[in-house]
Motif scaffolding. Structure first.
Motif, PDB file in Angstrom:
ATOM      1  N   ALA A 281      40.422  87.842  -8.402  1.00 27.07           N
ATOM      2  CA  ALA A 281      41.525  87.181  -9.339  1.00 27.07           C
ATOM      3  C   ALA A 281      42.476  88.387  -9.848  1.00 27.07           C
ATOM      4  O   ALA A 281      43.596  87.791 -10.041  1.00 27.07           O
ATOM      5  CB  ALA A 281      40.530  87.068 -10.573  1.00 27.07           C
ATOM      6  N   TYR A 282      41.999  89.599  -9.882  1.00 30.43           N
ATOM      7  CA  TYR A 282      42.818  90.604 -10.202  1.00 30.43           C
ATOM      8  C   TYR A 282      43.969  90.812  -9.170  1.00 30.43           C
ATOM      9  O   TYR A 282      45.235  90.824  -9.439  1.00 30.43           O
ATOM     10  CB  TYR A 282      42.031  92.087 -10.426  1.00 30.43           C
ATOM     11  CG  TYR A 282      42.992  92.919 -10.864  1.00 30.43           C
ATOM     12  CD1 TYR A 282      43.470  92.994 -11.966  1.00 30.43           C
ATOM     13  CD2 TYR A 282      42.842  94.558  -9.865  1.00 30.43           C
ATOM     14  CE1 TYR A 282      44.041  94.176 -12.568  1.00 30.43           C
ATOM     15  CE2 TYR A 282      43.760  95.323 -10.740  1.00 30.43           C
ATOM     16  CZ  TYR A 282      44.421  95.399 -11.668  1.00 30.43           C
ATOM     17  OH  TYR A 282      44.899  96.422 -12.212  1.00 30.43           O
ATOM     18  N   LEU A 283      43.641  90.423  -7.905  1.00 25.55           N
ATOM     19  CA  LEU A 283      44.756  90.745  -7.008  1.00 25.55           C
ATOM     20  C   LEU A 283      45.786  89.460  -7.278  1.00 25.55           C
ATOM     21  O   LEU A 283      47.088  89.625  -6.938  1.00 25.55           O
ATOM     22  CB  LEU A 283      44.253  90.752  -5.512  1.00 25.55           C
ATOM     23  CG  LEU A 283      43.749  91.850  -4.936  1.00 25.55           C
ATOM     24  CD1 LEU A 283      43.012  91.378  -3.521  1.00 25.55           C
ATOM     25  CD2 LEU A 283      44.689  92.726  -4.788  1.00 25.55           C
ATOM     26  N   GLN A 284      45.292  88.385  -7.594  1.00 25.48           N
ATOM     27  CA  GLN A 284      46.134  87.208  -7.873  1.00 25.48           C
ATOM     28  C   GLN A 284      46.977  87.517  -9.060  1.00 25.48           C
ATOM     29  O   GLN A 284      48.262  87.290  -9.129  1.00 25.48           O
ATOM     30  CB  GLN A 284      45.385  86.087  -7.962  1.00 25.48           C
ATOM     31  CG  GLN A 284      44.768  85.463  -6.760  1.00 25.48           C
ATOM     32  CD  GLN A 284      44.101  83.888  -7.013  1.00 25.48           C
ATOM     33  OE1 GLN A 284      44.980  83.103  -7.302  1.00 25.48           O
ATOM     34  NE2 GLN A 284      43.027  84.030  -6.672  1.00 25.48           N
ATOM     35  N   ALA A 285      46.588  88.210 -10.107  1.00 25.29           N
ATOM     36  CA  ALA A 285      47.249  88.639 -11.307  1.00 25.29           C
ATOM     37  C   ALA A 285      48.510  89.503 -11.059  1.00 25.29           C
ATOM     38  O   ALA A 285      49.502  89.458 -11.274  1.00 25.29           O
ATOM     39  CB  ALA A 285      46.203  89.204 -12.542  1.00 25.29           C
ATOM     40  N   LEU A 286      47.849  90.599 -10.154  1.00 24.09           N
ATOM     41  CA  LEU A 286      48.979  91.607  -9.497  1.00 24.09           C
ATOM     42  C   LEU A 286      50.035  91.026  -8.833  1.00 24.09           C
ATOM     43  O   LEU A 286      51.253  91.237  -9.197  1.00 24.09           O
ATOM     44  CB  LEU A 286      48.267  92.657  -8.890  1.00 24.09           C
ATOM     45  CG  LEU A 286      47.336  93.599  -9.122  1.00 24.09           C
ATOM     46  CD1 LEU A 286      46.818  94.555  -8.251  1.00 24.09           C
ATOM     47  CD2 LEU A 286      47.980  94.579 -10.069  1.00 24.09           C
TER      48      LEU A 286
END
Length: 448
Positions: free
Chosen positions: A371-376
């Motif tokens: 999820a953090y990668l998608q946010a980045l």
């Protein structure tokens, strides 16, 4: 602390990627780079690499690449060939474009990696439709599978929501769906009932749609609501309403909505005991008519929710193509959203500042590294698209200057460049003020 570190890492990484794009292009075009800075203000840490001073500065909200340029400081005659201002306009455009392009390429690679690893999405099957909502009035029902939104094919709920945002400002939204009985139908949703400020992250619930299938068990009771006054409790299982066996939550919603200020008898199962209660729905006005509300939310059907999940896993080449397509789609959506805000179809409340980005980064980090990668990737797209806007002092504004020079053979007059720069700074400051105002409303005052 997680939110702080997630925010600092996200901003630091994405600014580095953006500025490194400028740096890489400048070096390839033969331009001398004096300073590469992550952050603004007083340098906290510096090191020298070749002719370039690399630094981390105190204010972590951006960065810059300072190039050899006669417009900023005198340049020795033997170094003049390395000055930015002496380069061909095409090289200047390449250097200006490289920063935003690098942000978009980063997003492409992140999405490609996620597709190669495997992305869990939800099939666009409607789990619940709120009684009296825009979706219910259009005829959509739980169990319908959405196939088209404004003539665009959709395969998961994320695509549904993206296309819903694109419909902001339209009077009507056309949704194609396959019903639970297998029939293909088209439904027209009346968007004139929504205000510009209501096209936000809650757009699905504002339309009355939810991907989550509800059970007849109560998961939440609003304080001071009719349900609380009637004695209902969390985890109660509703069996009957007005002595009629309750088939599903949607039927319960319909009866409550159609019975404002009318007493309703309920039979509930509480800890294996059958209890009789009476609830009188509060009367509220919705779309010009009175409807009943008791202030409860149902528990989701977790078994059905798991069945709705699908894992998309692609080979390396297909994943790369999918990553490019997704980055393109989200970039176009970002541009459309800016345009709709300018014409008033979307509320400027959608603009987020540092606190909004920090919250987004922190929440996604708490959900896991995927999820953090998608946010980045999403923030990187926003950063790339924003910098391509044709506003003086942004990369898009510089592209206009250098494009004019390429076509006319003349640079923009210095007096005009100064005027445009002041306009650009004013616009950027207004945007920053709006973002900070929205952040303050959300996080300090609980508004918006």
């Amino acid at each position: 602390m997680l939110t702080f570190f997630a925010f600092v890492f996200a901003i630091g990484l994405l600014v580095f990627i953006h500025e490194y794009g400028h740096y890489w292009a400048a070096r390839r075009c033969g331009v001398g780079v004096l300073t590469f800075s992550i952050g603004f203000g007083k340098p906290l840490y510096q090191w020298q690499r070749g002719q370039t001073t690399w630094q981390i500065a105190a204010i972590p909200l951006g960065g810059f690449v300072k190039m050899l340029d006669e417009s900023e400081a005198p340049v020795a005659s033997d170094l003049r060939q390395y000055a930015f201002n002496t380069q061909h306009p095409a090289k200047k455009m390449a250097i200006a474009f490289a920063g935003p392009l690098t942000n978009l390429l980063f997003a492409c690679l992140v999405y490609a990696g996620l597709y190669a690893h495997g992305v869990v999405t939800l099939k666009p099957i409607i789990g619940a439709v709120s009684a009296g909502s825009i979706a219910a009035n259009a005829g959509l029902k739980a169990g319908d599978r959405i196939t088209l939104v404004n003539a665009e094919k959709v395969s998961d709920w994320e695509q549904v929501q993206i296309n819903l945002f694109s419909a902001a400002g339209h009077a009507q939204l056309l949704i194609g769906a396959k019903t639970a009985q297998g029939a293909e139908k088209q439904f027209a949703l009346d968007l004139s009932l929504l205000k510009a400020a209501e096209f936000d992250q809650k757009i699905l619930s504002r339309l009355g749609l939810s991907p989550f299938a509800a059970t007849n068990r109560i998961a939440f009771i609003q304080a001071g609501s009719a349900a609380e006054r009637a004695g209902l409790q969390v985890d109660d299982l509703i069996l009957e309403i007005n002595q009629q066996k309750l088939l599903d939550w949607h039927e319960f919603q319909d009866v409550v909505a159609s019975s404002p200020s009318q007493a309703l008898s309920l039979t509930v199962n509480r800890n294996q005991q059958v209890i009789a209660l009476v609830v009188t729905p509060d009367a509220i006005e919705l779309n010009g008519k009175k409807v009943g509300r008791i202030g409860v939310s149902p528990a989701n059907d977790e078994a059905l929710y798991k069945k709705m999940q699908q894992t998309v896993r692609l080979g390396p080449l297909d994943a790369l193509v999918a990553g490019v397509i997704k980055t393109y789609d989200l970039s176009i959506l970002t541009v459309k959203m800016f345009g709709k805000m300018l014409v008033g179809a979307l509320s400027p409340k959608q603009v987020s500042g540092p606190l909004g980005i920090a919250e987004f980064a922190g929440q996604s980090a708490a959900m896991g590294w995927l999820a953090y990668l998608q946010a980045l990737a999403l923030i990187s797209i926003s950063l790339g698209v924003l910098n391509l806007m044709p506003v003086p002092i942004l990369d898009g504004g510089h592209l206009l200057y250098h494009g004019y020079e390429l076509l006319s053979g003349r640079t923009v007059p210095e007096w005009l460049a100064l005027v445009l720069q002041k306009i650009g700074i004013s616009l950027l400051l207004l945007l920053m003020a709006l973002a900070l105002f929205n952040d303050a409303n959300r996080f300090l005052f609980g508004l918006g």
